[in-house]
Design a protein around this motif. Sequence first.
Motif, PDB file in Angstrom:
ATOM      1  N   SER A   1      34.906  22.799  53.968  1.00 34.05           N
ATOM      2  CA  SER A   1      35.836  22.976  55.453  1.00 34.05           C
ATOM      3  C   SER A   1      37.194  23.621  55.525  1.00 34.05           C
ATOM      4  CB  SER A   1      36.004  22.093  56.027  1.00 34.05           C
ATOM      5  OG  SER A   1      36.517  20.408  55.439  1.00 34.05           O
ATOM      6  N   PHE A   2      37.923  23.720  54.118  1.00 32.48           N
ATOM      7  CA  PHE A   2      38.785  24.240  53.605  1.00 32.48           C
ATOM      8  C   PHE A   2      38.717  25.327  52.513  1.00 32.48           C
ATOM      9  CE2 PHE A   2      43.236  23.581  52.353  1.00 32.48           C
ATOM     10  CZ  PHE A   2      43.839  22.855  54.034  1.00 32.48           C
ATOM     11  N   HIS A   3      37.282  25.557  51.693  1.00 38.30           N
ATOM     12  CA  HIS A   3      37.521  26.215  50.842  1.00 38.30           C
ATOM     13  C   HIS A   3      36.373  27.457  50.939  1.00 38.30           C
ATOM     14  CE1 HIS A   3      39.298  22.432  49.320  1.00 38.30           C
ATOM     15  NE2 HIS A   3      40.085  23.435  48.542  1.00 38.30           N
ATOM     16  N   PRO A   4      36.228  28.444  50.868  1.00 37.69           N
ATOM     17  CA  PRO A   4      35.824  29.709  49.934  1.00 37.69           C
ATOM     18  C   PRO A   4      34.652  29.968  49.758  1.00 37.69           C
ATOM     19  CG  PRO A   4      37.797  30.412  48.763  1.00 37.69           C
ATOM     20  CD  PRO A   4      37.941  29.240  49.766  1.00 37.69           C
ATOM     21  N   THR A   5      33.393  30.477  49.865  1.00 30.29           N
ATOM     22  CA  THR A   5      32.176  30.603  49.092  1.00 30.29           C
ATOM     23  C   THR A   5      32.456  31.627  47.784  1.00 30.29           C
ATOM     24  OG1 THR A   5      31.404  32.381  49.933  1.00 30.29           O
ATOM     25  CG2 THR A   5      30.037  30.285  50.874  1.00 30.29           C
ATOM     26  N   GLU A   6      31.709  31.127  46.720  1.00 27.43           N
ATOM     27  CA  GLU A   6      32.058  32.247  45.449  1.00 27.43           C
ATOM     28  C   GLU A   6      31.792  33.648  45.937  1.00 27.43           C
ATOM     29  OE1 GLU A   6      30.103  32.296  41.177  1.00 27.43           O
ATOM     30  OE2 GLU A   6      28.366  32.642  42.636  1.00 27.43           O
ATOM     31  N   LYS A   7      31.103  34.095  46.358  1.00 22.39           N
ATOM     32  CA  LYS A   7      30.857  35.345  47.410  1.00 22.39           C
ATOM     33  C   LYS A   7      32.172  35.855  48.361  1.00 22.39           C
ATOM     34  CE  LYS A   7      28.322  38.984  50.648  1.00 22.39           C
ATOM     35  NZ  LYS A   7      27.305  38.832  51.166  1.00 22.39           N
ATOM     36  N   THR A   8      33.136  34.913  48.407  1.00 21.76           N
ATOM     37  CA  THR A   8      34.060  35.318  49.046  1.00 21.76           C
ATOM     38  C   THR A   8      35.157  35.401  48.030  1.00 21.76           C
ATOM     39  OG1 THR A   8      33.315  34.201  51.640  1.00 21.76           O
ATOM     40  CG2 THR A   8      35.664  34.705  50.862  1.00 21.76           C
ATOM     41  N   ASN A   9      35.039  34.475  47.368  1.00 19.34           N
ATOM     42  CA  ASN A   9      35.564  34.241  46.459  1.00 19.34           C
ATOM     43  C   ASN A   9      35.939  36.151  45.577  1.00 19.34           C
ATOM     44  OD1 ASN A   9      37.470  32.108  46.511  1.00 19.34           O
ATOM     45  ND2 ASN A   9      35.937  30.665  45.275  1.00 19.34           N
ATOM     46  N   HIS A  10      34.968  36.374  45.301  1.00 21.51           N
ATOM     47  CA  HIS A  10      34.454  37.752  44.321  1.00 21.51           C
ATOM     48  C   HIS A  10      34.761  38.740  45.450  1.00 21.51           C
ATOM     49  CE1 HIS A  10      31.007  39.738  41.723  1.00 21.51           C
ATOM     50  NE2 HIS A  10      32.511  39.701  41.501  1.00 21.51           N
ATOM     51  N   ILE A  11      34.781  38.788  46.726  1.00 19.09           N
ATOM     52  CA  ILE A  11      35.244  39.938  47.355  1.00 19.09           C
ATOM     53  C   ILE A  11      36.764  40.112  47.462  1.00 19.09           C
ATOM     54  CG2 ILE A  11      35.496  41.009  49.654  1.00 19.09           C
ATOM     55  CD1 ILE A  11      32.389  39.173  49.831  1.00 19.09           C
ATOM     56  N   ILE A  12      37.626  39.039  47.573  1.00 20.20           N
ATOM     57  CA  ILE A  12      38.468  38.976  47.461  1.00 20.20           C
ATOM     58  C   ILE A  12      39.300  39.075  46.466  1.00 20.20           C
ATOM     59  CG2 ILE A  12      40.689  37.118  48.009  1.00 20.20           C
ATOM     60  CD1 ILE A  12      38.775  35.796  50.123  1.00 20.20           C
ATOM     61  N   SER A  13      38.963  38.940  45.243  1.00 20.50           N
ATOM     62  CA  SER A  13      39.182  39.168  43.815  1.00 20.50           C
ATOM     63  C   SER A  13      39.059  39.944  43.499  1.00 20.50           C
ATOM     64  CB  SER A  13      38.491  38.351  42.935  1.00 20.50           C
ATOM     65  OG  SER A  13      38.907  36.746  42.942  1.00 20.50           O
ATOM     66  N   ASN A  14      38.058  40.593  43.975  1.00 27.58           N
ATOM     67  CA  ASN A  14      37.698  42.449  43.443  1.00 27.58           C
ATOM     68  C   ASN A  14      38.362  43.516  44.355  1.00 27.58           C
ATOM     69  OD1 ASN A  14      36.011  41.663  41.396  1.00 27.58           O
ATOM     70  ND2 ASN A  14      33.937  42.921  43.402  1.00 27.58           N
ATOM     71  N   HIS A  15      38.747  42.384  45.526  1.00 28.41           N
ATOM     72  CA  HIS A  15      40.047  43.565  46.328  1.00 28.41           C
ATOM     73  C   HIS A  15      41.218  43.336  45.291  1.00 28.41           C
ATOM     74  CE1 HIS A  15      41.940  45.295  50.119  1.00 28.41           C
ATOM     75  NE2 HIS A  15      42.917  44.485  49.712  1.00 28.41           N
ATOM     76  N   LEU A  16      41.791  42.801  44.962  1.00 23.10           N
ATOM     77  CA  LEU A  16      43.316  42.041  44.273  1.00 23.10           C
ATOM     78  C   LEU A  16      43.439  43.129  42.675  1.00 23.10           C
ATOM     79  CD1 LEU A  16      43.964  38.553  45.166  1.00 23.10           C
ATOM     80  CD2 LEU A  16      44.674  40.630  46.734  1.00 23.10           C
ATOM     81  N   ILE A  17      41.277  42.973  41.986  1.00 27.46           N
ATOM     82  CA  ILE A  17      41.809  43.000  40.346  1.00 27.46           C
ATOM     83  C   ILE A  17      42.434  44.194  40.245  1.00 27.46           C
ATOM     84  CG2 ILE A  17      40.340  43.867  39.257  1.00 27.46           C
ATOM     85  CD1 ILE A  17      38.680  40.906  39.862  1.00 27.46           C
ATOM     86  N   PRO A  18      42.079  45.464  40.912  1.00 24.37           N
ATOM     87  CA  PRO A  18      42.556  46.760  40.713  1.00 24.37           C
ATOM     88  C   PRO A  18      44.010  46.777  40.420  1.00 24.37           C
ATOM     89  CG  PRO A  18      40.248  47.510  42.417  1.00 24.37           C
ATOM     90  CD  PRO A  18      41.112  45.347  42.630  1.00 24.37           C
ATOM     91  N   HIS A  19      44.896  46.607  41.922  1.00 25.19           N
ATOM     92  CA  HIS A  19      45.803  46.345  41.503  1.00 25.19           C
ATOM     93  C   HIS A  19      46.888  45.497  40.359  1.00 25.19           C
ATOM     94  CE1 HIS A  19      50.281  46.551  43.363  1.00 25.19           C
ATOM     95  NE2 HIS A  19      50.296  44.790  43.341  1.00 25.19           N
TER      96      HIS A  19
END
Length: 351
Positions: free
Chosen positions: A327-345
């Motif tokens: 109820s408070f934390h994202p799934t691994e898939k969500t973490n993966h997408i968010i991380s891939n969005h941040l990583i190039p920067h």
Amino acid sequence: MAVLTYTPWLLAITEFLILASITKSEVPAIIVFGDSSVDAGNNNVIATLLKSNFRPYGRDFAGGRPTGRFCNGRIPPDFISEAFGLKPTVPAYLDPAYNIADFATGVCFASAGTGYDNATSAVLNVIPMWKELEYYKDYQNKLRAHLGNKKANEVLREALYLVSLGTNDFLENYYTFPTRRAQFTVQQYEDFLITLSGNFLGELYGLGARKISLTGVPPMGCLPLERTTNIMGHHGCMEKYNNVALEFNGKLKTMASRLNKELHGLRLEIADAYNIFNQIIRRPSLYGFEVVEKACCGTGTFEMSYLCSDQSPFTCKDADKYVFWDSFHPTEKTNHIISNHLIPHLLEKFR
């Protein structure tokens, strides 16, 4: 107009392009501070009820092993470490399965449930930020004994420091207990936290950190737990909380700009996870998700930590269909997408 969905094959291609772009990394280690968004298992060994070192947590982690990560699999520091050519997971400093040789390329001091405010960490008896710094000082001494002063100081100077916290200060503390609300308006509390954040980052700088990525607060009004309690709002997002998150994140950016000017050699970047997370929540189908209002674990409405039981008949079979794990934390898939969005920067700014 056709819309490209964020399917598993697109995730794989995105990750390949990120990894293929890496030349020799100038980041020898990933060093992590913060709360459950980045805790790799430090809470396992402290006297708190806020733990996740049991199934179904970790069921999609390597070997199906619950590590103390509040997720079904990996969390953002793991993906970021891998993108910088380091190990695919960042171990918790208090995990007895690891030693200084393991921590030389990555270490996590984060504690689920903590915040900038010491009063926040006291709610569930977790590690306050000052204590995370004390563990870091201990780590420095061990690293110098392991690598020698010159090499260790180089690692500490060139490492990428990930700092992620703030949500608990609002949801676990300010909006739950009356003490801080009696002392501060929410805008005053934001300013109080900004002062604490600046002090923490200044101390980290004084201990040798130069490359710091600071993550603000996510769309916390859209967490399943907040939707569950938003009865009058028909279980929609608590937009009041999202507005506070945006306001607070804006103040973090202003503080970061000031510190970059004041502290010689500091490279402090704000990792804007809010916008991509908000996009996933508002248009989940574009990213291959089917469920966003509820989490995978249990009924998906309020379960977290020990309430997230492997015996629950309601826990979902396929977490990749869900934005949230508990109820408070994202799934691994969500973490993966968010991380891939941040990583190039991050690669552009820090490698």
